[in-house]
Design an enzyme around this catalytic site. Structure first.
Site, PDB file in Angstrom:
ATOM      1  N   ASN A 136       0.848  -1.196   0.000  1.00 44.50           N
ATOM      2  CA  ASN A 136       0.000   0.000   0.000  1.00 44.50           C
ATOM      3  C   ASN A 136       0.881   1.241   0.000  1.00 44.50           C
ATOM      4  OD1 ASN A 136      -2.712  -0.955  -0.055  1.00 44.50           O
ATOM      5  ND2 ASN A 136      -2.424  -1.699   2.045  1.00 44.50           N
ATOM      6  N   ASN A 137       2.175   1.035  -0.239  1.00 44.75           N
ATOM      7  CA  ASN A 137       3.130   2.150  -0.249  1.00 44.75           C
ATOM      8  C   ASN A 137       2.988   2.918  -1.576  1.00 44.75           C
ATOM      9  OD1 ASN A 137       5.551   3.569  -0.889  1.00 44.75           O
ATOM     10  ND2 ASN A 137       6.630   2.439   0.715  1.00 44.75           N
ATOM     11  N   ASP A 164      10.720  -8.016  -1.279  1.00 51.30           N
ATOM     12  CA  ASP A 164      11.280  -7.986   0.075  1.00 51.30           C
ATOM     13  C   ASP A 164      12.727  -7.515  -0.044  1.00 51.30           C
ATOM     14  OD1 ASP A 164      10.692  -8.289   2.813  1.00 51.30           O
ATOM     15  OD2 ASP A 164      11.929 -10.085   2.901  1.00 51.30           O
ATOM     16  N   THR A 165      13.132  -6.676   0.897  1.00 52.53           N
ATOM     17  CA  THR A 165      14.458  -6.043   0.829  1.00 52.53           C
ATOM     18  C   THR A 165      15.204  -6.210   2.134  1.00 52.53           C
ATOM     19  OG1 THR A 165      13.747  -4.352  -0.746  1.00 52.53           O
ATOM     20  CG2 THR A 165      15.629  -3.798   0.610  1.00 52.53           C
ATOM     21  N   LYS A 180      18.266   8.284  -6.572  1.00 49.64           N
ATOM     22  CA  LYS A 180      18.300   7.036  -5.801  1.00 49.64           C
ATOM     23  C   LYS A 180      17.583   5.915  -6.558  1.00 49.64           C
ATOM     24  CE  LYS A 180      16.776   4.684  -1.696  1.00 49.64           C
ATOM     25  NZ  LYS A 180      15.902   4.640  -0.544  1.00 49.64           N
ATOM     26  N   LYS A 198       6.117   3.327  -3.871  1.00 50.49           N
ATOM     27  CA  LYS A 198       6.519   2.135  -4.622  1.00 50.49           C
ATOM     28  C   LYS A 198       5.585   1.918  -5.821  1.00 50.49           C
ATOM     29  CE  LYS A 198       8.448  -0.825  -0.916  1.00 50.49           C
ATOM     30  NZ  LYS A 198       8.304  -2.161  -0.278  1.00 50.49           N
ATOM     31  N   TYR A 204      17.702   2.892   6.400  1.00 52.13           N
ATOM     32  CA  TYR A 204      19.144   3.043   6.617  1.00 52.13           C
ATOM     33  C   TYR A 204      19.790   4.063   5.676  1.00 52.13           C
ATOM     34  CZ  TYR A 204      18.556  -1.332   9.221  1.00 52.13           C
ATOM     35  OH  TYR A 204      18.155  -2.291  10.118  1.00 52.13           O
TER      36      TYR A 204
HETATM   37  P1  IMP Z   1      10.938  -3.699   2.701  1.00 52.89           P
HETATM   38  O1  IMP Z   1      11.058  -5.157   2.380  1.00 52.89           O
HETATM   39  O2  IMP Z   1      10.909  -2.831   1.466  1.00 52.89           O
HETATM   40  O3  IMP Z   1       9.809  -3.398   3.659  1.00 52.89           O
HETATM   41  O4  IMP Z   1      12.291  -3.287   3.459  1.00 52.89           O
HETATM   42  C1  IMP Z   1      12.658  -3.864   4.708  1.00 52.89           C
HETATM   43  C2  IMP Z   1      13.545  -2.912   5.493  1.00 52.89           C
HETATM   44  O5  IMP Z   1      14.787  -2.712   4.800  1.00 52.89           O
HETATM   45  C3  IMP Z   1      12.968  -1.511   5.655  1.00 52.89           C
HETATM   46  O6  IMP Z   1      12.148  -1.435   6.796  1.00 52.89           O
HETATM   47  C4  IMP Z   1      14.230  -0.664   5.839  1.00 52.89           C
HETATM   48  O7  IMP Z   1      14.714  -0.765   7.153  1.00 52.89           O
HETATM   49  C5  IMP Z   1      15.212  -1.363   4.922  1.00 52.89           C
HETATM   50  N1  IMP Z   1      15.201  -0.751   3.578  1.00 52.89           N
HETATM   51  C6  IMP Z   1      14.578  -1.236   2.475  1.00 52.89           C
HETATM   52  N2  IMP Z   1      14.781  -0.442   1.421  1.00 52.89           N
HETATM   53  C7  IMP Z   1      15.544   0.588   1.877  1.00 52.89           C
HETATM   54  C8  IMP Z   1      16.086   1.751   1.253  1.00 52.89           C
HETATM   55  O8  IMP Z   1      15.906   2.013   0.045  1.00 52.89           O
HETATM   56  N3  IMP Z   1      16.818   2.549   2.033  1.00 52.89           N
HETATM   57  C9  IMP Z   1      17.040   2.314   3.355  1.00 52.89           C
HETATM   58  N4  IMP Z   1      16.551   1.268   3.980  1.00 52.89           N
HETATM   59  C10 IMP Z   1      15.808   0.398   3.257  1.00 52.89           C
END
Ligand code: IMP
Length: 193
Positions: A9-10, A69-70, A172, A13, A151
């Site tokens: 829901n971001n 997932d990141t 970015k 993104k 971060y």
């Molecule tokens: P998500 O899977 O996109 O929710 O990312 C998981 C976590 O990784 C986030 O809560 C952040 O702490 C970190 N993260 C993901 N993408 C970024 C970014 O582009 N910059 C900084 N931190 C990130």
């Protein structure tokens, strides 16, 4: 135009993906398909979590969909915080506390190499596909800049002398892990039309 559900829901993104799809697929968010429950993310790998989320949507809503997932993977910490990046300092998902913990863990380490990695799982016509994006860099010793999230203030991408926080959103996105994973997804979708 075919619908494609993005497991998020971001708004930021979603906008990024919509802009790149040239109108070939209509991106729908979780709230737009009436998915208000929390989707489980219990795997200990990025690929596992992305796959778990897209499987959930595919099984329950029978739709074409994708999930990402990141994680931030730090060499001197054996790949931590990795899949636990959001909750590194605890369940509150507090970015400031996460950065404090990261800087403390790296205090006496000379190797500050790190990378962000994003994995996307796509379900298209009942088949699953994976895409990955990576950006390498170093963890700074203190915060720089106010932009971005997570971060960003302590991550300096290779080839730049500033943190992710100090780049514009466009800069970015053009080099980031997520931007690169999305590029791979878009290339595939543009070919799959
Ligand atoms: P998500 O899977 O996109 O929710 O990312 C998981 C976590 O990784 C986030 O809560 C952040 O702490 C970190 N993260 C993901 N993408 C970024 C970014 O582009 N910059 C900084 N931190 C990130």
């Amino acid at each position: 135009m075919k619908d494609l559900v993005f497991a998020t829901n971001n708004a930021h993104k979603v906008e990024e993906v919509r802009n790149k799809l040239n109108g070939l697929f209509s991106i729908r968010t979780l709230s737009e398909i009436g998915c208000t429950e929390e989707i489980p993310e219990t795997s200990d790998t990025l690929q596992g979590n992305a796959s778990q989320k897209s499987h959930y949507l595919h099984d329950k809503y029978h739709c074409n969909c994708f999930a990402d997932d990141t994680g931030l993977e730090v060499e001197a910490l054996d790949g931590a915080p990795g899949v636990f990046s959001a909750r590194y300092a605890g369940p509150a998902k507090d970015s400031e506390a996460n950065i404090d913990k990261l800087l403390a863990e790296l205090k006496n380490k000379s190797n500050r190499r790190a990378r962000f990695r994003t994995v996307i799982s796509l379900f298209l016509e009942d088949k699953e596909y994976f895409f990955e994006g990576i950006v390498t860099g170093t963890i700074l010793t203190e915060r720089h800049g106010n932009g971005g999230f997570g971060y960003d203030p302590v991550f300096q991408p290779d080839g730049y002398d500033c943190s992710f926080s100090e780049l514009t959103m466009e800069e970015k996105n053009s080099i980031s892990h997520r931007g690169r994973a999305v590029e791979e997804l878009i290339k595939f979708l543009n070919g799959a039309k």
